[in-house]
Design a protein around this motif. Sequence first.
Motif, PDB file in Angstrom:
ATOM      1  N   ALA A 144       5.254   3.014  13.949  1.00  0.00           N
ATOM      2  CA  ALA A 144       5.144   1.666  14.498  1.00  0.00           C
ATOM      3  C   ALA A 144       5.030   0.565  13.453  1.00  0.00           C
ATOM      4  O   ALA A 144       5.187  -0.609  13.779  1.00  0.00           O
ATOM      5  CB  ALA A 144       3.933   1.590  15.426  1.00  0.00           C
ATOM      6  N   SER A 145       4.748   0.913  12.185  1.00  0.00           N
ATOM      7  CA  SER A 145       4.521  -0.152  11.203  1.00  0.00           C
ATOM      8  C   SER A 145       4.685   0.338   9.766  1.00  0.00           C
ATOM      9  O   SER A 145       4.694   1.535   9.490  1.00  0.00           O
ATOM     10  CB  SER A 145       3.114  -0.719  11.367  1.00  0.00           C
ATOM     11  OG  SER A 145       2.158   0.263  11.027  1.00  0.00           O
ATOM     12  N   PHE A 178       5.326  -4.860  11.864  1.00  0.00           N
ATOM     13  CA  PHE A 178       5.344  -4.066  13.085  1.00  0.00           C
ATOM     14  C   PHE A 178       6.779  -3.938  13.575  1.00  0.00           C
ATOM     15  O   PHE A 178       7.552  -4.884  13.466  1.00  0.00           O
ATOM     16  CB  PHE A 178       4.465  -4.723  14.159  1.00  0.00           C
ATOM     17  CG  PHE A 178       3.018  -4.743  13.770  1.00  0.00           C
ATOM     18  CD1 PHE A 178       2.200  -3.657  14.037  1.00  0.00           C
ATOM     19  CD2 PHE A 178       2.479  -5.835  13.094  1.00  0.00           C
ATOM     20  CE1 PHE A 178       0.867  -3.663  13.666  1.00  0.00           C
ATOM     21  CE2 PHE A 178       1.145  -5.853  12.718  1.00  0.00           C
ATOM     22  CZ  PHE A 178       0.339  -4.766  12.998  1.00  0.00           C
ATOM     23  N   ARG A 179       7.096  -2.780  14.124  1.00  0.00           N
ATOM     24  CA  ARG A 179       8.440  -2.507  14.616  1.00  0.00           C
ATOM     25  C   ARG A 179       8.455  -2.510  16.142  1.00  0.00           C
ATOM     26  O   ARG A 179       7.474  -2.140  16.774  1.00  0.00           O
ATOM     27  CB  ARG A 179       8.893  -1.124  14.150  1.00  0.00           C
ATOM     28  CG  ARG A 179       8.917  -0.975  12.659  1.00  0.00           C
ATOM     29  CD  ARG A 179       9.294   0.439  12.320  1.00  0.00           C
ATOM     30  NE  ARG A 179       9.149   0.674  10.899  1.00  0.00           N
ATOM     31  CZ  ARG A 179       9.198   1.854  10.353  1.00  0.00           C
ATOM     32  NH1 ARG A 179       9.386   2.924  11.081  1.00  0.00           N
ATOM     33  NH2 ARG A 179       9.073   1.982   9.044  1.00  0.00           N
ATOM     34  N   ASN A 180       9.601  -2.874  16.721  1.00  0.00           N
ATOM     35  CA  ASN A 180       9.761  -2.784  18.164  1.00  0.00           C
ATOM     36  C   ASN A 180      10.142  -1.350  18.539  1.00  0.00           C
ATOM     37  O   ASN A 180      10.215  -0.470  17.674  1.00  0.00           O
ATOM     38  CB  ASN A 180      10.775  -3.812  18.685  1.00  0.00           C
ATOM     39  CG  ASN A 180      12.153  -3.610  18.082  1.00  0.00           C
ATOM     40  OD1 ASN A 180      12.513  -2.529  17.611  1.00  0.00           O
ATOM     41  ND2 ASN A 180      12.943  -4.669  18.103  1.00  0.00           N
ATOM     42  N   ALA A 181      10.418  -1.104  19.819  1.00  0.00           N
ATOM     43  CA  ALA A 181      10.728   0.249  20.293  1.00  0.00           C
ATOM     44  C   ALA A 181      11.966   0.831  19.625  1.00  0.00           C
ATOM     45  O   ALA A 181      12.083   2.044  19.450  1.00  0.00           O
ATOM     46  CB  ALA A 181      10.896   0.243  21.810  1.00  0.00           C
ATOM     47  N   ASP A 224      13.150  -1.681  14.845  1.00  0.00           N
ATOM     48  CA  ASP A 224      13.504  -2.871  14.067  1.00  0.00           C
ATOM     49  C   ASP A 224      12.278  -3.735  13.812  1.00  0.00           C
ATOM     50  O   ASP A 224      11.355  -3.772  14.619  1.00  0.00           O
ATOM     51  CB  ASP A 224      14.542  -3.700  14.823  1.00  0.00           C
ATOM     52  CG  ASP A 224      15.849  -2.952  15.005  1.00  0.00           C
ATOM     53  OD1 ASP A 224      16.235  -2.192  14.103  1.00  0.00           O
ATOM     54  OD2 ASP A 224      16.480  -3.136  16.069  1.00  0.00           O
ATOM     55  N   ASP A 274       9.746  -6.576  13.999  1.00  0.00           N
ATOM     56  CA  ASP A 274       9.456  -7.413  15.147  1.00  0.00           C
ATOM     57  C   ASP A 274       8.495  -8.544  14.801  1.00  0.00           C
ATOM     58  O   ASP A 274       8.695  -9.688  15.167  1.00  0.00           O
ATOM     59  CB  ASP A 274       8.863  -6.505  16.236  1.00  0.00           C
ATOM     60  CG  ASP A 274       8.596  -7.200  17.525  1.00  0.00           C
ATOM     61  OD1 ASP A 274       7.426  -7.206  17.936  1.00  0.00           O
ATOM     62  OD2 ASP A 274       9.556  -7.720  18.120  1.00  0.00           O
ATOM     63  N   ARG A 275       7.430  -8.190  14.073  1.00  0.00           N
ATOM     64  CA  ARG A 275       6.365  -9.147  13.740  1.00  0.00           C
ATOM     65  C   ARG A 275       5.759  -8.741  12.399  1.00  0.00           C
ATOM     66  O   ARG A 275       5.624  -7.564  12.099  1.00  0.00           O
ATOM     67  CB  ARG A 275       5.310  -9.098  14.846  1.00  0.00           C
ATOM     68  CG  ARG A 275       4.220 -10.113  14.696  1.00  0.00           C
ATOM     69  CD  ARG A 275       3.205 -10.036  15.846  1.00  0.00           C
ATOM     70  NE  ARG A 275       2.225  -8.978  15.607  1.00  0.00           N
ATOM     71  CZ  ARG A 275       2.143  -7.834  16.277  1.00  0.00           C
ATOM     72  NH1 ARG A 275       2.980  -7.565  17.248  1.00  0.00           N
ATOM     73  NH2 ARG A 275       1.223  -6.943  15.998  1.00  0.00           N
ATOM     74  N   THR A 299       6.738 -14.249  13.663  1.00  0.00           N
ATOM     75  CA  THR A 299       7.497 -13.638  14.739  1.00  0.00           C
ATOM     76  C   THR A 299       8.971 -13.780  14.389  1.00  0.00           C
ATOM     77  O   THR A 299       9.503 -14.894  14.339  1.00  0.00           O
ATOM     78  CB  THR A 299       7.179 -14.316  16.089  1.00  0.00           C
ATOM     79  OG1 THR A 299       5.761 -14.291  16.273  1.00  0.00           O
ATOM     80  CG2 THR A 299       7.865 -13.599  17.240  1.00  0.00           C
ATOM     81  N   ASN A 350      11.940 -12.943  15.803  1.00  0.00           N
ATOM     82  CA  ASN A 350      13.013 -13.383  16.700  1.00  0.00           C
ATOM     83  C   ASN A 350      13.105 -14.893  16.862  1.00  0.00           C
ATOM     84  O   ASN A 350      14.183 -15.411  17.136  1.00  0.00           O
ATOM     85  CB  ASN A 350      12.935 -12.689  18.062  1.00  0.00           C
ATOM     86  CG  ASN A 350      11.706 -13.087  18.854  1.00  0.00           C
ATOM     87  OD1 ASN A 350      10.820 -13.757  18.354  1.00  0.00           O
ATOM     88  ND2 ASN A 350      11.661 -12.654  20.101  1.00  0.00           N
TER      89      ASN A 350
END
Length: 162
Positions: free
Chosen positions: A46-47, A71-74, A77, A79-80, A104, A106
């Motif tokens: 996750a990170s 931190f990665r998304n599902a 990639d 994400d934060r 953030t 995105n």
Amino acid sequence: MKFKALAAVSALAVLALPAVGDAQVNKQTSNQPIAFGADSGEQTPASISLRGRAEVTQGGNRLRADAITMFRNAAGDPDRVEATGTVYFVTPTQSMRGDRAVYTINNGEVVVTGNVILTQGQNVLTGGRLNYNVNTDAATMAGAPRGSAGTRIQGVFYPGNN
């Protein structure tokens, strides 16, 4: 596994540190080499965490802090990004300092909190919370929450200083 960690941290740097200014500058910066370092680091599904003098640089931009966690998304990639301790986000024209930053990816929004100082040349603005967009170069400063020391924003600007 090491290659995956390197690729993920590289992706973090590409996304987290675009140049400030027009889209042409952003494209040039995203093609530049990426460097990173820390005293130690670890990866989980996750990170990715960098600890102790953590730093990520690309082109003229640098994120530096006591600790940086991506931190990665599902999909895996970036994400934060969260940076804690004494945090610096430095562009070719501005420097932001605070106790914590959350980026953030995105929407390009960086939120710096805790004893925030924004400088551009000799110009200085201080407050409790800075919202900064890496895509538009727009910034909004707010004072510290009520009951905290220094609840107002303060600044000094020098005419003709860019």
